[in-house]
Structure formats: C-alpha cells, structure tokens
Design a protein around this motif. Structure first.
Motif, PDB file in Angstrom:
ATOM      1  N   MET A  97      -5.740   2.009 -17.233  1.00  0.00           N
ATOM      2  CA  MET A  97      -6.083   1.452 -15.963  1.00  0.00           C
ATOM      3  C   MET A  97      -5.836   2.154 -14.767  1.00  0.00           C
ATOM      4  O   MET A  97      -4.394   2.312 -14.884  1.00  0.00           O
ATOM      5  N   GLU A  98      -6.519   2.306 -13.631  1.00  0.00           N
ATOM      6  CA  GLU A  98      -5.985   3.014 -12.622  1.00  0.00           C
ATOM      7  C   GLU A  98      -6.445   2.283 -11.202  1.00  0.00           C
ATOM      8  O   GLU A  98      -7.494   1.762 -11.184  1.00  0.00           O
ATOM      9  N   THR A  99      -5.419   2.141 -10.293  1.00  0.00           N
ATOM     10  CA  THR A  99      -6.045   1.542  -9.017  1.00  0.00           C
ATOM     11  C   THR A  99      -6.746   2.186  -8.061  1.00  0.00           C
ATOM     12  O   THR A  99      -6.392   3.412  -7.840  1.00  0.00           O
ATOM     13  N   ILE A 100      -7.848   1.734  -7.667  1.00  0.00           N
ATOM     14  CA  ILE A 100      -8.863   2.666  -6.802  1.00  0.00           C
ATOM     15  C   ILE A 100      -9.344   1.860  -5.588  1.00  0.00           C
ATOM     16  O   ILE A 100      -8.911   0.562  -5.670  1.00  0.00           O
ATOM     17  N   VAL A 101      -9.919   2.454  -4.570  1.00  0.00           N
ATOM     18  CA  VAL A 101     -10.458   1.788  -3.369  1.00  0.00           C
ATOM     19  C   VAL A 101     -11.858   2.309  -3.188  1.00  0.00           C
ATOM     20  O   VAL A 101     -12.020   3.780  -3.523  1.00  0.00           O
ATOM     21  N   GLY A 102     -12.975   1.656  -3.227  1.00  0.00           N
ATOM     22  CA  GLY A 102     -14.291   2.166  -3.126  1.00  0.00           C
ATOM     23  C   GLY A 102     -14.886   2.460  -1.616  1.00  0.00           C
ATOM     24  O   GLY A 102     -14.523   1.273  -1.062  1.00  0.00           O
ATOM     25  N   ILE A 103     -15.267   3.488  -1.129  1.00  0.00           N
ATOM     26  CA  ILE A 103     -15.460   3.656   0.260  1.00  0.00           C
ATOM     27  C   ILE A 103     -17.128   4.103   0.180  1.00  0.00           C
ATOM     28  O   ILE A 103     -17.577   4.918  -0.548  1.00  0.00           O
ATOM     29  N   LYS A 104     -17.647   3.990   1.412  1.00  0.00           N
ATOM     30  CA  LYS A 104     -19.027   4.477   1.548  1.00  0.00           C
ATOM     31  C   LYS A 104     -18.880   5.153   2.897  1.00  0.00           C
ATOM     32  O   LYS A 104     -18.289   5.033   3.950  1.00  0.00           O
ATOM     33  N   PHE A 105     -19.566   6.412   2.874  1.00  0.00           N
ATOM     34  CA  PHE A 105     -19.828   7.104   3.950  1.00  0.00           C
ATOM     35  C   PHE A 105     -20.897   6.793   5.072  1.00  0.00           C
ATOM     36  O   PHE A 105     -21.876   6.064   4.236  1.00  0.00           O
ATOM     37  N   ARG A 106     -21.011   7.268   6.233  1.00  0.00           N
ATOM     38  CA  ARG A 106     -22.298   6.454   6.991  1.00  0.00           C
ATOM     39  C   ARG A 106     -23.592   6.995   6.562  1.00  0.00           C
ATOM     40  O   ARG A 106     -24.501   6.083   6.472  1.00  0.00           O
TER      41      ARG A 106
ATOM     42  N   LYS B 189      -8.691  -2.230  -6.778  1.00  0.00           N
ATOM     43  CA  LYS B 189      -9.184  -2.898  -7.813  1.00  0.00           C
ATOM     44  C   LYS B 189      -8.674  -1.748  -8.957  1.00  0.00           C
ATOM     45  O   LYS B 189      -8.700  -0.595  -8.751  1.00  0.00           O
ATOM     46  N   GLU B 190      -8.416  -2.630 -10.076  1.00  0.00           N
ATOM     47  CA  GLU B 190      -8.391  -1.681 -11.371  1.00  0.00           C
ATOM     48  C   GLU B 190      -9.507  -1.225 -12.039  1.00  0.00           C
ATOM     49  O   GLU B 190     -10.202  -2.356 -12.384  1.00  0.00           O
ATOM     50  N   VAL B 191      -9.376  -0.044 -12.587  1.00  0.00           N
ATOM     51  CA  VAL B 191     -10.788   0.166 -13.108  1.00  0.00           C
ATOM     52  C   VAL B 191     -10.373   1.222 -14.487  1.00  0.00           C
ATOM     53  O   VAL B 191      -9.204   1.733 -14.231  1.00  0.00           O
ATOM     54  N   ASP B 192     -11.157   1.080 -15.357  1.00  0.00           N
ATOM     55  CA  ASP B 192     -10.722   2.185 -16.637  1.00  0.00           C
ATOM     56  C   ASP B 192     -10.793   3.574 -15.996  1.00  0.00           C
ATOM     57  O   ASP B 192     -11.836   4.037 -15.305  1.00  0.00           O
TER      58      ASP B 192
END
Length: 286
Positions: A1-10, A49-52
């Motif tokens: 598992m690895e911690t990520i942050v999800g982002i969106k561009f405009r 968040k942790e994801v696979d």
C-alpha cells in the motif's frame, strides 16, 4: 500500500495521483505540482489515502507544496489576463483571415507559456499568427486544435436532458459511442434526438448499453415465431425495459390479436443477435 493524494486540474475531470510527501491535505485544498509543462496549480479531489500499488502509475510524483495566498492571487490574475489575451487574439485571427474559432486561452501557472485552444474545419497554417502573438505578449505561444466534444467540455453547456453536459461535470474521458447503441436501445435515429450539444452522439448512450445488449440477446427476434399460452404467434416488437414482447397470435375463432407476453412466458425459437443490428435500416423495428 502507498499513500497518495488525488488532484484535478482545471481543464479535466480526471484524477491524478501524487505523493503527499508527509503533507496532510483536505479535499478542496489548492496545491502546486510539477508537470511536463512546469509548475501547475491544481485542486485536491481525494485527501491522503492509502491505495494498492497496482493502482498507481509509477513513478509517483510528489506534490511541491500547498498553494499559498500568493499562489491563489497568481492563479486569479492568470484567469483575468486570459480574457484580454483572447480579445486581442481574436482581432489578430480576424485580421489574418484565418478560418478558425478561438475557444479558450490558458496561462501556465508560472506564465512561461500562453496556450490558445481553437476549432477549425481542417488544418490551419497559424505559423505567422504565432509569431505575431509572441511579439505582442512577449511570451511563448502555443496553439492547440481541439474538436467539437472538447469544445463543449471546456466551455460547458446544458444537455438536452436539462442538466449540465456529462463531459463538463464528471466524465474523465470520452468513451466510444456508436449508432449501434441507439439501435439496440430502440431509440429514434433522428440525429437531433440522439446528438448532444457538440453535434456528436450523446455520451449517455453508453451508460446502460451493457444492460440493453444483454437483454437484447435474450429477446425473441422480431418477425420470428414463438409459442405462448394462446398458441403460436409472430413477434412484432420488443420492450427491453419491461422484458416483454408484442406477439400477433391466432385465436381459436380464427381471428388475430396482438398480445403482450413476458419473456419467461414465451418459448423462443430464434433469439436476437447484436450482430443483426449492423444490417438494420433507420426504419427497422428493434
């Protein structure tokens, strides 16, 4: 598992994963990230968040920092300045007699580049225009040709259903949509009824297509014979939602009547095939 942050561009609904590098983010936070275009401003869509690891495209780039008040002011200025950039560029396009329609403009966060998006019926020789704009704005200029669906996605519009277009609200990518989907669903093949604001087939034809395709193959073929409680009859039409068929049967007195039967109440000899759809004309019943 690895911690990520999800982002969106405009300009997109797609979510990109970045490494938070120990910084705690909340949904809606502004962030500065490194991209192929340089430093860019984006908005957090998924907090830490942790994801696979199988869900991550490596290498996972880190977030540079949370956006500061100065960063937000810079983003706002870029948005304000693009309005004037569009006005000037439209004048230059008109003066040059180029057959193109400017859709939008965008300053990169660090103002190293000014990007213009346009639509056109064919290829456009805009090399002279680029040189003119570079001398006016004193910045690197890039012109990108986009197409009808991209135009609607960028500018936004109300769909025929009365809601904002799916591409502007939640679709991360455009999926392939075909006239075959409309035929399987029994929709009118009038282009005005199945086309979106962009003039292409509506994206929502794809949403329930798996269901329609599966049920379509279970239903009796239109024109084929089926056995019912009232005797043998000929299928006249199908209702894929209710999973019923209208069948013309001969009654005991020799007269004919059209009755509706549930799928499970019929003994079917020949079922429909989605391969038959390709040979249907616009006036054929489904």
């Amino acid at each position: 598992m690895e911690t990520i942050v999800g982002i969106k561009f405009r300009s997109t609904n797609k979510i990109y994963y970045f490494s938070p590098k120990g910084i705690e983010f909340s949904e809606g936070d502004g962030v500065i990230v490194e991209t192929a275009r340089g430093l860019e401003f984006a908005t957090v869509s998924i907090a830490n968040k942790e994801v696979d690891e199988s869900e991550i495209v490596q290498p996972l780039k880190p977030v540079v920092r949370k956006a500061t008040e100065e960063d937000l002011k810079k983003v706002q200025k870029n948005l304000e300045d693009k309005v004037e950039a569009l006005r000037i560029t439209r004048e230059k396009v008109s003066a040059a007699g180029l057959n193109m329609k400017l859709v939008d403009a965008e300053y990169t966060f660090d103002r190293s580049k000014l990007i213009f998006y346009f639509t056109a019926d064919g290829r456009v020789d805009f090399r002279e225009l680029v040189r003119t704009l570079a001398s006016v704005f004193k910045i690197r200029i890039e012109l990108r040709q986009i197409y009808e669906r991209d135009d609607t996605k960028m500018r936004g519009a109300l769909a025929p259903c009365g809601r904002p277009c799916c591409c502007t609200t939640h679709l991360p990518d455009f999926e392939k949509v075909s006239i075959k989907m409309a035929k399987i669903q029994g929709l009118s093949l009038n282009p005005q009824k199945i086309s979106g604001v962009c003039g292409r087939l509506m994206c929502c034809l794809k949403y329930e297509n798996d269901y329609y395709s599966e049920v379509y193959k279970q239903m009796p073929k239109v024109g084929s014979k089926v056995h019912t409680a009232d005797g043998e009859g000929t299928v006249e039409s199908n209702d894929l939602i209710k999973q019923t068929a209208r069948v013309k049967v001969m009654l005991k007195d020799g007269s004919f009547d059209v009755k509706t039967y549930n799928l499970e109440d019929m003994k079917i000899g020949e079922r429909q095939s989605t391969e038959d759809i390709d040979s249907l004309s616009d006036t054929d019943k489904i």
